[in-house]
Design a protein around this motif. Sequence first.
Motif, short mmCIF file in Angstrom:
data_model
loop_
_atom_site.label_atom_id
_atom_site.label_comp_id
_atom_site.label_asym_id
_atom_site.label_seq_id
_atom_site.Cartn_x
_atom_site.Cartn_y
_atom_site.Cartn_z
N TYR A 26 -13.72 3.38 -3.49
CA TYR A 26 -12.39 3.05 -3.99
C TYR A 26 -11.50 2.42 -2.93
O TYR A 26 -10.32 2.18 -3.17
N ARG A 27 -12.03 2.15 -1.77
CA ARG A 27 -11.24 1.55 -0.69
C ARG A 27 -11.29 0.03 -0.81
O ARG A 27 -11.93 -0.66 -0.03
N ASP A 28 -10.60 -0.47 -1.81
CA ASP A 28 -10.58 -1.89 -2.07
C ASP A 28 -9.14 -2.41 -1.98
O ASP A 28 -8.27 -1.74 -1.44
N SER A 29 -8.91 -3.58 -2.54
CA SER A 29 -7.58 -4.17 -2.45
C SER A 29 -6.54 -3.45 -3.30
O SER A 29 -5.36 -3.75 -3.20
N CYS A 30 -6.96 -2.52 -4.14
CA CYS A 30 -6.03 -1.73 -4.96
C CYS A 30 -5.82 -0.33 -4.38
O CYS A 30 -5.17 0.50 -5.01
N GLY A 31 -6.35 -0.08 -3.21
CA GLY A 31 -6.22 1.24 -2.59
C GLY A 31 -4.77 1.64 -2.35
O GLY A 31 -4.44 2.83 -2.41
N HIS A 32 -3.91 0.65 -2.11
CA HIS A 32 -2.49 0.96 -1.88
C HIS A 32 -1.84 1.56 -3.11
O HIS A 32 -0.81 2.22 -3.01
N LEU A 33 -2.42 1.35 -4.29
CA LEU A 33 -1.89 1.93 -5.52
C LEU A 33 -2.57 3.25 -5.87
O LEU A 33 -2.00 4.09 -6.55
N LEU A 34 -3.79 3.42 -5.39
CA LEU A 34 -4.52 4.65 -5.68
C LEU A 34 -3.99 5.83 -4.86
O LEU A 34 -4.00 6.96 -5.33
N ILE A 35 -3.50 5.57 -3.67
CA ILE A 35 -2.99 6.65 -2.82
C ILE A 35 -1.83 7.38 -3.50
O ILE A 35 -1.88 8.60 -3.66
N PRO A 36 -0.78 6.67 -3.97
CA PRO A 36 0.30 7.42 -4.65
C PRO A 36 -0.14 8.01 -5.99
O PRO A 36 0.36 9.06 -6.39
N LEU A 37 -1.10 7.36 -6.67
CA LEU A 37 -1.59 7.92 -7.93
C LEU A 37 -2.29 9.24 -7.68
O LEU A 37 -2.03 10.23 -8.37
N ASN A 38 -3.14 9.31 -6.69
CA ASN A 38 -3.83 10.57 -6.38
C ASN A 38 -2.86 11.64 -5.93
O ASN A 38 -3.00 12.81 -6.27
N ARG A 39 -1.84 11.24 -5.16
CA ARG A 39 -0.83 12.20 -4.72
C ARG A 39 -0.08 12.76 -5.93
O ARG A 39 0.11 13.97 -6.04
#
Length: 86
Positions: A26-39
């Motif tokens: 999941y460390r792709d170009s959308c990772g910046h959006l996945l971090i707050p989603l997981n939080r």
Amino acid sequence: MALEAAQTPRKATREEMRDAKLPLAYRDSCGHLLIPLNRCRQETYYLPWKCEDERHSYEKCQYVEFKKRVAKMDELREAKGGARSN
């Protein structure tokens, strides 16, 4: 120039993704959006209706990236002279 910077979100660095414990897949170009989603998911005990905005943003990013990959594949096929098999 300032408008372009405001429209494109800052991508997460490798260190930020590592610190957020994102799986490698999941460390792709959308990772910046996945971090707050997981939080958000962790803070709200994974209640599906709590993180809708974050989830929508992440899924849209994934869709846009998919469309870019498909367009690139089509472009490569056209340059090669072949047709799609499906």
